[in-house]
Scaffold this motif. Structure first.
Motif, short mmCIF file in Angstrom:
data_model
loop_
_atom_site.label_atom_id
_atom_site.label_comp_id
_atom_site.label_asym_id
_atom_site.label_seq_id
_atom_site.Cartn_x
_atom_site.Cartn_y
_atom_site.Cartn_z
N LEU A 124 -0.29 9.33 2.49
CA LEU A 124 1.01 9.23 1.82
C LEU A 124 1.42 10.50 1.10
CD1 LEU A 124 0.68 5.63 0.29
CD2 LEU A 124 1.72 6.31 2.47
N LEU A 125 0.50 11.47 1.04
CA LEU A 125 0.71 12.72 0.30
C LEU A 125 1.14 12.43 -1.15
CD1 LEU A 125 2.46 15.03 2.91
CD2 LEU A 125 0.03 14.90 2.32
N GLY A 126 0.41 11.50 -1.76
CA GLY A 126 0.70 11.13 -3.13
C GLY A 126 -0.39 11.58 -4.09
N LYS A 127 -0.16 11.27 -5.34
CA LYS A 127 -1.11 11.61 -6.40
C LYS A 127 -2.10 10.45 -6.55
CE LYS A 127 -1.34 12.89 -11.25
NZ LYS A 127 -0.62 12.90 -12.54
N GLN A 128 -3.39 10.78 -6.56
CA GLN A 128 -4.41 9.76 -6.69
C GLN A 128 -4.24 8.98 -7.99
OE1 GLN A 128 -8.19 11.78 -6.19
NE2 GLN A 128 -8.04 11.61 -3.98
N LEU A 129 -4.59 7.71 -7.94
CA LEU A 129 -4.48 6.84 -9.10
C LEU A 129 -5.76 6.87 -9.92
CD1 LEU A 129 -2.94 3.70 -7.35
CD2 LEU A 129 -1.73 5.44 -8.68
N PRO A 130 -5.65 6.83 -11.25
CA PRO A 130 -6.86 6.68 -12.06
C PRO A 130 -7.51 5.33 -11.71
CG PRO A 130 -5.00 7.32 -13.43
CD PRO A 130 -4.45 6.99 -12.08
N TYR A 131 -8.84 5.31 -11.68
CA TYR A 131 -9.55 4.11 -11.23
C TYR A 131 -9.31 2.88 -12.09
CZ TYR A 131 -11.76 7.01 -7.76
OH TYR A 131 -11.97 7.84 -6.70
N ASN A 132 -9.01 3.06 -13.36
CA ASN A 132 -8.79 1.89 -14.22
C ASN A 132 -7.30 1.65 -14.49
OD1 ASN A 132 -8.39 4.12 -15.82
ND2 ASN A 132 -9.52 3.34 -17.58
N SER A 133 -6.44 2.26 -13.72
CA SER A 133 -5.00 2.10 -13.94
C SER A 133 -4.53 0.73 -13.44
CB SER A 133 -4.22 3.20 -13.20
OG SER A 133 -4.32 3.01 -11.80
N LYS A 134 -3.41 0.28 -13.96
CA LYS A 134 -2.85 -1.00 -13.55
C LYS A 134 -2.51 -1.01 -12.06
CE LYS A 134 -1.04 -2.56 -17.95
NZ LYS A 134 0.11 -3.05 -18.70
N LYS A 135 -2.02 0.12 -11.57
CA LYS A 135 -1.68 0.20 -10.14
C LYS A 135 -2.92 0.08 -9.26
CE LYS A 135 2.63 2.79 -10.43
NZ LYS A 135 3.34 4.01 -10.03
N MET A 136 -4.01 0.77 -9.63
CA MET A 136 -5.23 0.69 -8.84
C MET A 136 -5.80 -0.73 -8.89
SD MET A 136 -7.42 2.03 -6.79
CE MET A 136 -7.44 3.81 -6.86
N VAL A 137 -5.81 -1.32 -10.07
CA VAL A 137 -6.32 -2.70 -10.21
C VAL A 137 -5.48 -3.65 -9.36
CG1 VAL A 137 -6.62 -4.62 -11.83
CG2 VAL A 137 -7.37 -2.32 -12.48
N ALA A 138 -4.17 -3.46 -9.36
CA ALA A 138 -3.29 -4.31 -8.56
C ALA A 138 -3.55 -4.14 -7.06
CB ALA A 138 -1.83 -4.00 -8.88
N LEU A 139 -3.65 -2.89 -6.60
CA LEU A 139 -3.91 -2.65 -5.17
C LEU A 139 -5.26 -3.22 -4.74
CD1 LEU A 139 -2.53 0.96 -4.71
CD2 LEU A 139 -1.75 -1.09 -3.49
N VAL A 140 -6.29 -2.98 -5.54
CA VAL A 140 -7.62 -3.48 -5.19
C VAL A 140 -7.65 -5.01 -5.25
CG1 VAL A 140 -10.04 -3.54 -5.93
CG2 VAL A 140 -8.84 -1.35 -5.77
N SER A 141 -6.93 -5.60 -6.20
CA SER A 141 -6.85 -7.06 -6.28
C SER A 141 -6.19 -7.61 -5.02
CB SER A 141 -6.07 -7.49 -7.52
OG SER A 141 -6.74 -7.10 -8.69
N TYR A 142 -5.10 -6.99 -4.60
CA TYR A 142 -4.41 -7.44 -3.39
C TYR A 142 -5.31 -7.30 -2.16
CZ TYR A 142 -1.36 -7.52 0.63
OH TYR A 142 -0.82 -7.81 1.86
N LEU A 143 -5.89 -6.13 -2.00
CA LEU A 143 -6.74 -5.90 -0.83
C LEU A 143 -7.94 -6.84 -0.82
CD1 LEU A 143 -6.59 -2.02 -0.73
CD2 LEU A 143 -5.50 -3.61 0.87
N THR A 144 -8.51 -7.08 -1.99
CA THR A 144 -9.65 -7.99 -2.09
C THR A 144 -9.22 -9.42 -1.76
OG1 THR A 144 -10.70 -6.54 -3.69
CG2 THR A 144 -11.52 -8.79 -3.59
N SER A 145 -7.98 -9.78 -2.13
CA SER A 145 -7.50 -11.13 -1.82
C SER A 145 -7.44 -11.36 -0.31
CB SER A 145 -6.13 -11.38 -2.45
OG SER A 145 -5.09 -10.75 -1.73
N LEU A 146 -7.28 -10.30 0.45
CA LEU A 146 -7.26 -10.42 1.91
C LEU A 146 -8.65 -10.71 2.47
CD1 LEU A 146 -4.87 -7.46 2.89
CD2 LEU A 146 -4.30 -9.89 2.61
N SER A 147 -9.67 -10.61 1.63
CA SER A 147 -11.04 -10.89 2.04
C SER A 147 -11.55 -12.21 1.49
CB SER A 147 -11.98 -9.76 1.58
OG SER A 147 -11.68 -8.57 2.25
N GLN A 148 -10.67 -12.98 0.87
CA GLN A 148 -11.07 -14.27 0.31
C GLN A 148 -11.78 -15.10 1.37
OE1 GLN A 148 -10.62 -15.19 -2.89
NE2 GLN A 148 -11.55 -17.17 -2.61
N GLY A 149 -12.99 -15.54 1.05
CA GLY A 149 -13.76 -16.38 1.96
C GLY A 149 -14.53 -15.63 3.03
N LYS A 150 -14.37 -14.33 3.11
CA LYS A 150 -15.10 -13.55 4.11
C LYS A 150 -16.49 -13.20 3.58
CE LYS A 150 -11.65 -13.35 6.92
NZ LYS A 150 -11.65 -14.15 8.12
#
Length: 149
Positions: free
Chosen positions: A117-143
């Motif tokens: 995306l040629l963007g600026k990396q997110l801080p690991y504890n930022s709200k945006k990173m937590v939101a993205l990781v939460s969403y991606l992890t939700s796609l693995s529910q039950g796996k």
């Protein structure tokens, strides 16, 4: 009614009444509802961010490559097919040959933001990173978790 419990090696005595038991039950229920709502909000925010072009400078979003919100097979700009993200979070951390190290899901997200995306990396504890990781992890529910591959 007087009760005594052992908590972390300490005997704790307390008086419990119908009123305090009801209040305790309400607190536990409210806490569970709060945590459920917080998770649902993080997942929703992550889904919105996944579709947003705000993470990069190319006018693309994560869904440019990861189609259907990551739920269906994707395609890279070079035409190469990539698998869906369903279950992907259950494979982290894992060894990344290109990086030459073990990476976490957060590191992979930042790699995509920086390189695709040629963007600026997110801080690991930022709200945006937590939101993205939460969403991606939700796609693995039950796996099944599979970090050794």
């Amino acid at each position: 009614m007087k009760k005594e419990i052992l908590l972390m090696g300490y005997k704790i005595r307390f008086l419990i009444s119908t009123l305090s038991a009801s209040a305790l039950l309400w607190c536990v229920t409210a806490s569970a509802e709060t945590s459920t709502n917080a998770m649902q909000n993080a997942i929703k925010n992550g889904s919105t961010l996944f579709a947003s072009t705000s993470l990069g400078s190319r006018g693309n979003s994560c869904m440019t490559c990861h189609r259907g919100g990551g739920r269906s097979e994707g395609i890279l700009p070079n035409g190469k097919s990539i698998p869906s993200l369903i279950g992907a979070a259950a494979t982290f951390p894992h060894y990344n040959k290109r990086a030459g190290q073990v990476i976490t899901l957060d590191m992979q997200v930042n790699s995509c933001i920086k390189n695709a995306l040629l963007g600026k990396q997110l801080p690991y504890n930022s709200k945006k990173m937590v939101a993205l990781v939460s969403y991606l992890t939700s796609l693995s529910q039950g796996k099944k978790i599979n970090i050794i591959r």
